[in-house]
Design a protein around this motif. Structure first.
Motif, PDB file in Angstrom:
ATOM      1  N   TYR A 119       0.314   4.903  12.193  1.00 40.37           N
ATOM      2  CA  TYR A 119      -0.283   4.439  10.812  1.00 40.37           C
ATOM      3  C   TYR A 119      -1.318   3.233  10.658  1.00 40.37           C
ATOM      4  CZ  TYR A 119       3.772   7.498   9.587  1.00 40.37           C
ATOM      5  OH  TYR A 119       4.714   8.514   9.465  1.00 40.37           O
ATOM      6  N   PRO A 120      -2.375   3.544  11.272  1.00 43.01           N
ATOM      7  CA  PRO A 120      -3.319   2.391  11.134  1.00 43.01           C
ATOM      8  C   PRO A 120      -3.841   1.715   9.761  1.00 43.01           C
ATOM      9  CG  PRO A 120      -4.403   4.587  11.949  1.00 43.01           C
ATOM     10  CD  PRO A 120      -3.042   5.000  11.691  1.00 43.01           C
ATOM     11  N   ALA A 121      -3.453   2.749   8.780  1.00 43.68           N
ATOM     12  CA  ALA A 121      -3.875   2.071   7.200  1.00 43.68           C
ATOM     13  C   ALA A 121      -2.604   1.040   7.030  1.00 43.68           C
ATOM     14  CB  ALA A 121      -3.803   3.128   6.227  1.00 43.68           C
ATOM     15  N   LEU A 122      -1.867   0.921   7.692  1.00 44.58           N
ATOM     16  CA  LEU A 122      -0.769  -0.191   7.322  1.00 44.58           C
ATOM     17  C   LEU A 122      -1.427  -1.590   7.731  1.00 44.58           C
ATOM     18  CD1 LEU A 122       2.648   1.117   9.008  1.00 44.58           C
ATOM     19  CD2 LEU A 122       2.130   0.748   6.593  1.00 44.58           C
ATOM     20  N   GLY A 165       0.960  -0.972   0.106  1.00 43.89           N
ATOM     21  CA  GLY A 165      -0.157   0.254  -0.066  1.00 43.89           C
ATOM     22  C   GLY A 165       0.829   1.115   0.103  1.00 43.89           C
ATOM     23  N   THR A 166       0.299   2.300  -0.367  1.00 45.33           N
ATOM     24  CA  THR A 166       0.813   3.843  -0.205  1.00 45.33           C
ATOM     25  C   THR A 166       1.478   4.169   0.863  1.00 45.33           C
ATOM     26  OG1 THR A 166      -1.058   4.708  -0.242  1.00 45.33           O
ATOM     27  CG2 THR A 166      -0.343   4.527  -2.277  1.00 45.33           C
ATOM     28  N   THR A 167       0.681   3.732   2.102  1.00 41.55           N
ATOM     29  CA  THR A 167       1.102   4.110   3.269  1.00 41.55           C
ATOM     30  C   THR A 167       2.722   3.638   3.780  1.00 41.55           C
ATOM     31  OG1 THR A 167      -1.208   4.321   4.262  1.00 41.55           O
ATOM     32  CG2 THR A 167       0.797   4.143   5.948  1.00 41.55           C
TER      33      THR A 167
END
Length: 120
Positions: free
Chosen positions: A87-90, A61-63
């Motif tokens: 960074y929860p989007a990880l 992902g971009t994160t």
């Protein structure tokens, strides 16, 4: 414990998973982990259940790609927890926690049909 689905409200894959559960009449609780971050013990449990933090984290992902190289090599569960807290989007999405405590990552019709065979 009821079925829980952890993810992000705006994530298309999470929306598909929730729609699948709704269509099949499966009760669940959705938790957006930006609004309700998972506790360190929960993240460790998820990581242990799926083969480690390397499996729990989405490295495509971009994160992840935007992280500095020095942040991409956490050396302990505590360091992974700090990174995910920031960074929860990880975290791969969605994280499905079944009533029996098993943890599953991602969504596909085939995966969910197998997990919920009695309701599919």
């Amino acid at each position: 414990m009821p079925v829980e689905i952890h993810g992000l409200n705006k994530c298309d894959t999470c929306r598909k998973a929730r729609k699948w559960l709704d269509r099949h009449g499966i009760a669940y609780r959705f938790i957006d982990y930006r609004d309700e971050p998972a506790a360190p013990a929960t993240l460790k449990h998820w990581a242990d259940a799926v083969g480690g933090f390397e499996s729990l984290v989405n490295r495509s992902g971009t994160t992840w790609r935007k992280l500095s190289p020095s942040r991409k090599s956490p050396g302990s569960a505590a360091e992974w927890n700090l990174l995910i807290r920031e960074y929860p989007a990880l975290v791969r999405r969605p994280v499905l926690v079944l009533a029996n405590g098993t943890v599953h990552l991602g969504f596909s019709d085939k995966l969910y049909a197998g997990l919920f065979a009695a309701n599919a």
